[in-house]
Structure formats: structure tokens, C-alpha cells
Design a protein around this motif. Sequence first.
Motif, PDB file in Angstrom:
ATOM      1  N   ILE A 170      -9.379  16.932  -5.354  1.00 60.80           N
ATOM      2  CA  ILE A 170     -10.344  17.376  -6.348  1.00 60.80           C
ATOM      3  C   ILE A 170     -11.594  16.520  -6.187  1.00 60.80           C
ATOM      4  CG2 ILE A 170     -10.788  17.763  -8.799  1.00 60.80           C
ATOM      5  CD1 ILE A 170      -7.747  17.742  -9.224  1.00 60.80           C
ATOM      6  N   VAL A 171     -12.729  17.164  -5.939  1.00 52.59           N
ATOM      7  CA  VAL A 171     -13.976  16.445  -5.702  1.00 52.59           C
ATOM      8  C   VAL A 171     -15.084  17.002  -6.584  1.00 52.59           C
ATOM      9  CG1 VAL A 171     -13.349  15.910  -3.308  1.00 52.59           C
ATOM     10  CG2 VAL A 171     -14.673  17.977  -3.799  1.00 52.59           C
ATOM     11  N   GLY A 172     -16.126  16.203  -6.752  1.00 53.47           N
ATOM     12  CA  GLY A 172     -17.300  16.615  -7.502  1.00 53.47           C
ATOM     13  C   GLY A 172     -18.413  15.617  -7.270  1.00 53.47           C
ATOM     14  N   THR A 173     -19.587  15.891  -7.796  1.00 55.01           N
ATOM     15  CA  THR A 173     -20.659  14.910  -7.685  1.00 55.01           C
ATOM     16  C   THR A 173     -20.406  13.780  -8.676  1.00 55.01           C
ATOM     17  OG1 THR A 173     -22.075  15.934  -9.359  1.00 55.01           O
ATOM     18  CG2 THR A 173     -22.271  16.761  -7.084  1.00 55.01           C
ATOM     19  N   ARG A 174     -20.977  12.624  -8.386  1.00 54.76           N
ATOM     20  CA  ARG A 174     -20.844  11.511  -9.333  1.00 54.76           C
ATOM     21  C   ARG A 174     -21.411  11.897 -10.691  1.00 54.76           C
ATOM     22  NH1 ARG A 174     -19.518   6.585  -7.200  1.00 54.76           N
ATOM     23  NH2 ARG A 174     -19.479   6.430  -4.914  1.00 54.76           N
ATOM     24  N   GLN A 175     -22.506  12.662 -10.675  1.00 53.90           N
ATOM     25  CA  GLN A 175     -23.148  13.045 -11.930  1.00 53.90           C
ATOM     26  C   GLN A 175     -22.252  13.969 -12.755  1.00 53.90           C
ATOM     27  OE1 GLN A 175     -24.522  13.289  -8.876  1.00 53.90           O
ATOM     28  NE2 GLN A 175     -26.044  11.632  -8.958  1.00 53.90           N
ATOM     29  N   ASP A 176     -21.624  14.945 -12.113  1.00 53.33           N
ATOM     30  CA  ASP A 176     -20.754  15.869 -12.845  1.00 53.33           C
ATOM     31  C   ASP A 176     -19.514  15.149 -13.373  1.00 53.33           C
ATOM     32  OD1 ASP A 176     -22.406  18.039 -12.530  1.00 53.33           O
ATOM     33  OD2 ASP A 176     -21.368  18.821 -10.764  1.00 53.33           O
ATOM     34  N   ILE A 177     -18.954  14.242 -12.579  1.00 52.95           N
ATOM     35  CA  ILE A 177     -17.780  13.494 -13.036  1.00 52.95           C
ATOM     36  C   ILE A 177     -18.136  12.623 -14.227  1.00 52.95           C
ATOM     37  CG2 ILE A 177     -16.121  11.703 -12.394  1.00 52.95           C
ATOM     38  CD1 ILE A 177     -16.169  12.889  -9.549  1.00 52.95           C
ATOM     39  N   ALA A 178     -19.268  11.928 -14.149  1.00 54.89           N
ATOM     40  CA  ALA A 178     -19.684  11.041 -15.244  1.00 54.89           C
ATOM     41  C   ALA A 178     -19.980  11.832 -16.517  1.00 54.89           C
ATOM     42  CB  ALA A 178     -20.907  10.232 -14.826  1.00 54.89           C
ATOM     43  N   LEU A 184     -20.517  14.873  -2.641  1.00 56.10           N
ATOM     44  CA  LEU A 184     -19.211  15.013  -3.283  1.00 56.10           C
ATOM     45  C   LEU A 184     -18.362  13.764  -3.078  1.00 56.10           C
ATOM     46  CD1 LEU A 184     -18.339  18.690  -2.282  1.00 56.10           C
ATOM     47  CD2 LEU A 184     -19.323  17.884  -4.433  1.00 56.10           C
ATOM     48  N   VAL A 185     -17.746  13.295  -4.163  1.00 57.19           N
ATOM     49  CA  VAL A 185     -16.836  12.150  -4.103  1.00 57.19           C
ATOM     50  C   VAL A 185     -15.487  12.578  -4.668  1.00 57.19           C
ATOM     51  CG1 VAL A 185     -18.665  10.427  -4.269  1.00 57.19           C
ATOM     52  CG2 VAL A 185     -17.579  11.280  -6.361  1.00 57.19           C
ATOM     53  N   LEU A 186     -14.478  11.811  -4.322  1.00 53.77           N
ATOM     54  CA  LEU A 186     -13.122  12.144  -4.747  1.00 53.77           C
ATOM     55  C   LEU A 186     -12.896  11.727  -6.195  1.00 53.77           C
ATOM     56  CD1 LEU A 186     -10.328  13.176  -3.615  1.00 53.77           C
ATOM     57  CD2 LEU A 186      -9.744  10.746  -3.382  1.00 53.77           C
ATOM     58  N   LEU A 187     -12.415  12.666  -7.008  1.00 50.54           N
ATOM     59  CA  LEU A 187     -11.924  12.328  -8.344  1.00 50.54           C
ATOM     60  C   LEU A 187     -10.434  12.016  -8.258  1.00 50.54           C
ATOM     61  CD1 LEU A 187     -11.942  12.092 -11.422  1.00 50.54           C
ATOM     62  CD2 LEU A 187     -11.691  14.590 -11.536  1.00 50.54           C
ATOM     63  N   ALA A 188      -9.670  12.908  -7.663  1.00 54.82           N
ATOM     64  CA  ALA A 188      -8.220  12.700  -7.584  1.00 54.82           C
ATOM     65  C   ALA A 188      -7.658  13.357  -6.333  1.00 54.82           C
ATOM     66  CB  ALA A 188      -7.528  13.265  -8.816  1.00 54.82           C
ATOM     67  N   GLN A 189      -6.623  12.735  -5.814  1.00 52.08           N
ATOM     68  CA  GLN A 189      -5.892  13.253  -4.662  1.00 52.08           C
ATOM     69  C   GLN A 189      -4.411  13.176  -5.001  1.00 52.08           C
ATOM     70  OE1 GLN A 189      -6.810  11.942  -0.455  1.00 52.08           O
ATOM     71  NE2 GLN A 189      -4.962  10.749  -0.786  1.00 52.08           N
ATOM     72  N   MET A 190      -3.716  14.291  -4.868  1.00 54.28           N
ATOM     73  CA  MET A 190      -2.313  14.344  -5.258  1.00 54.28           C
ATOM     74  C   MET A 190      -1.477  14.882  -4.109  1.00 54.28           C
ATOM     75  SD  MET A 190      -2.846  15.860  -9.111  1.00 54.28           S
ATOM     76  CE  MET A 190      -4.084  17.034  -8.557  1.00 54.28           C
ATOM     77  N   ARG A 202       0.855  -1.181   0.000  1.00 56.41           N
ATOM     78  CA  ARG A 202       0.000   0.000   0.000  1.00 56.41           C
ATOM     79  C   ARG A 202       0.895   1.236   0.000  1.00 56.41           C
ATOM     80  NH1 ARG A 202      -3.317   1.546   4.909  1.00 56.41           N
ATOM     81  NH2 ARG A 202      -2.389  -0.398   5.647  1.00 56.41           N
ATOM     82  N   PRO A 203       0.866   2.034  -1.060  1.00 55.69           N
ATOM     83  CA  PRO A 203       1.798   3.158  -1.158  1.00 55.69           C
ATOM     84  C   PRO A 203       1.468   4.261  -0.165  1.00 55.69           C
ATOM     85  CG  PRO A 203       0.235   3.222  -2.956  1.00 55.69           C
ATOM     86  CD  PRO A 203      -0.016   1.946  -2.226  1.00 55.69           C
ATOM     87  N   GLY A 204       2.463   5.075   0.135  1.00 62.07           N
ATOM     88  CA  GLY A 204       2.265   6.214   1.014  1.00 62.07           C
ATOM     89  C   GLY A 204       2.053   7.472   0.196  1.00 62.07           C
ATOM     90  N   VAL A 205       3.138   8.177  -0.111  1.00 65.52           N
ATOM     91  CA  VAL A 205       3.047   9.402  -0.907  1.00 65.52           C
ATOM     92  C   VAL A 205       2.768   9.026  -2.360  1.00 65.52           C
ATOM     93  CG1 VAL A 205       4.325  11.409  -1.734  1.00 65.52           C
ATOM     94  CG2 VAL A 205       4.598  10.640   0.631  1.00 65.52           C
ATOM     95  N   CYS A 206       1.625   9.452  -2.882  1.00 62.44           N
ATOM     96  CA  CYS A 206       1.275   9.040  -4.251  1.00 62.44           C
ATOM     97  C   CYS A 206       0.126   9.882  -4.779  1.00 62.44           C
ATOM     98  CB  CYS A 206       0.902   7.558  -4.281  1.00 62.44           C
ATOM     99  SG  CYS A 206      -0.634   7.168  -3.415  1.00 62.44           S
ATOM    100  N   VAL A 207      -0.277   9.554  -5.988  1.00 65.49           N
ATOM    101  CA  VAL A 207      -1.491  10.087  -6.606  1.00 65.49           C
ATOM    102  C   VAL A 207      -2.567   9.015  -6.464  1.00 65.49           C
ATOM    103  CG1 VAL A 207      -2.549  10.846  -8.763  1.00 65.49           C
ATOM    104  CG2 VAL A 207      -0.189  11.505  -8.237  1.00 65.49           C
ATOM    105  N   GLN A 208      -3.780   9.429  -6.160  1.00 65.27           N
ATOM    106  CA  GLN A 208      -4.889   8.479  -5.997  1.00 65.27           C
ATOM    107  C   GLN A 208      -6.071   8.938  -6.835  1.00 65.27           C
ATOM    108  OE1 GLN A 208      -6.054   7.434  -1.903  1.00 65.27           O
ATOM    109  NE2 GLN A 208      -8.188   7.621  -2.536  1.00 65.27           N
ATOM    110  N   ILE A 209      -6.681   7.999  -7.538  1.00 66.10           N
ATOM    111  CA  ILE A 209      -7.883   8.259  -8.319  1.00 66.10           C
ATOM    112  C   ILE A 209      -9.042   7.509  -7.656  1.00 66.10           C
ATOM    113  CG2 ILE A 209      -9.020   8.052 -10.568  1.00 66.10           C
ATOM    114  CD1 ILE A 209      -6.653   9.936 -10.623  1.00 66.10           C
ATOM    115  N   GLY A 210     -10.121   8.224  -7.348  1.00 63.24           N
ATOM    116  CA  GLY A 210     -11.289   7.594  -6.738  1.00 63.24           C
ATOM    117  C   GLY A 210     -11.041   7.165  -5.304  1.00 63.24           C
ATOM    118  N   GLY A 211     -12.032   6.474  -4.734  1.00 60.10           N
ATOM    119  CA  GLY A 211     -11.949   6.050  -3.350  1.00 60.10           C
ATOM    120  C   GLY A 211     -12.267   7.177  -2.390  1.00 60.10           C
ATOM    121  N   PHE A 212     -12.066   6.923  -1.098  1.00 59.58           N
ATOM    122  CA  PHE A 212     -12.199   7.969  -0.088  1.00 59.58           C
ATOM    123  C   PHE A 212     -10.883   8.734   0.011  1.00 59.58           C
ATOM    124  CE2 PHE A 212     -15.440   4.954   1.628  1.00 59.58           C
ATOM    125  CZ  PHE A 212     -16.525   5.815   1.651  1.00 59.58           C
ATOM    126  N   SER A 213     -10.987  10.007   0.320  1.00 69.48           N
ATOM    127  CA  SER A 213      -9.777  10.809   0.469  1.00 69.48           C
ATOM    128  C   SER A 213      -9.030  10.417   1.732  1.00 69.48           C
ATOM    129  CB  SER A 213     -10.122  12.305   0.517  1.00 69.48           C
ATOM    130  OG  SER A 213     -10.780  12.620   1.735  1.00 69.48           O
TER     131      SER A 213
END
Length: 259
Positions: free
Chosen positions: A238-246, A217-223, A194-205
Motif C-alpha cells: 500500500i503506497v501513497g504520497t507523503r502528503q496524502d498519508i499525513a 509514492l512512499v510505502l505505508l504498509a507491506q503485508m 531481522r524478520p522475514g515473513v511479516c507486516v512492515q510499516i514505512g521504509g522501502f518496500s
Amino acid sequence: MASIDEQFVHETAAKYGVPAPVAQELTARSRPCLYLVPYGELPESRQEGARPAARTGGLPALPDGVDRPEGKEPLVLSVDCGALPQGAVDIELPADGHLLFFTEIEYPPESPAVLHVPAGTPTTERAATYESGGDPQEMKVYEPQTLYPLPGLTLAEDWRDAPATRAFLDDGGNDDALDSFEEAVLDAASDGTRPGVCVQIGGFSNSWDMAPDEGDLVLLAQMAGQAIDYNVFTMNLIVGTRQDIAARRYTDLEYEQQC
């Protein structure tokens, strides 16, 4: 392990003396994610034939007639959507093309943006200079680094406040056993690494302050800043609604920087 293997979760819970209802609450309060990591941080089981899926920094390649976003914030991440494992996250990303992330990671962002460049679109790499008031200006360009996708699992920050888990702890349940159970499940989801310092797409922040992915609001990306530049100690979300992301309404996304 595809997102979460419920049988494995329950077997692991039993191993550490954690009740089945607690295992069920962990499962219910989990979300899959994708970590984007350098090749050397992939577990050995995933290194052979690994396909790169992203790059930090560098110069943006944009279609003709499409300018850099206003504000001239640097390109920090380019994601090759077609190279991401299908179904690895529970938000709807483009099936192909590239997502380009422009934001400031050293100071609070003023004009961040996410752009999608569809697959097959002719593009030209843009220079790092622009004119302002007739004078040439240099934009920040971060050192490019190739990243590879690593599926993972994240938990809601308040999962331990769920009824069965809280009752287990309040009734004298072993907190160390719960820690070991949680760690074993999360590590297994990423093939033991499980990485520490990284970029993450999706999931919980994994926020450093108040989590911005709440309510609709759900997570799109965490850097993590250090994933872009080793000397930058920030968390960029970076967060947004599921509808806006889709629907790729990326202008409606919300950006937050934590220090």
C-alpha cells in the motif's frame, strides 16, 4: 539503534574493508521502518515489557454509523497507532486511534480501504455476515494474531548503483564484504533480529516485482500474505504520497498485490 547510527555504519564498513564513501551512500539511501511481528520473533532485548501494537485478522470494531468499506473485503490488519514507537518511521501516522486495513490477500484486491478510528470513539464489533439480494453471505475472517513493533532499517533497491558503491564493485571491490557489511547494519538496526515473513510499516518496500514506492509514492504498509494466513503466498503493498498519508487521505492510496 535509532533508525541508523552513522558511527556504527562507518565502524562496520571499516571492519569489512568497505570504503567510507560507500558507507555514506548506504546511509543516504536508507529509511527506517517498523516490523510488526509475533512476540516470539522479538529479540530477547525487547521482550520484557513489550507492548502489543497490532493484530492481524479478526472482526473490525467500527464507530456507530460507519459501515464496512464497500466490497466487503476482509479486515487483515488493525494497528494501534498510540502503541507504535514515536519517531520510528519517516512518514506521518496518526498519533492515536486505530488504522484498519481491509483488503483481499488471496486474489487481487478490488475494493481495498484503510480507515482511521480516532482514540476514544465508541465502537461496536461487526459481524462477519451481510445480506446480498436478500440472502445471508459470509465474509472472510482471518485468525487473529497479536503483533509487536520492532524498529528496523530498509535500503533502496538501487543503493548499490550509487556512484561510490558502483565504483567500488567495478574496481574489484569484494562483493561478499559488501554483503556482510549490509547485513550487519540491517541486523543491528533490529537488535540483531531481522524478520522475514511479516507486516512492515514505512521504509522501502521489499517487493517481489517492480517496486510501487517510486517517484512521489512512499510505502505505508507491506503485508506478506503468510503473515496473515500461512497458506497465502502473496505480497500486498500500500503506497501513497507523503502528503496524502499525513493528511489521512486514505482514499487516494494505491494498492498492489504481487505473487
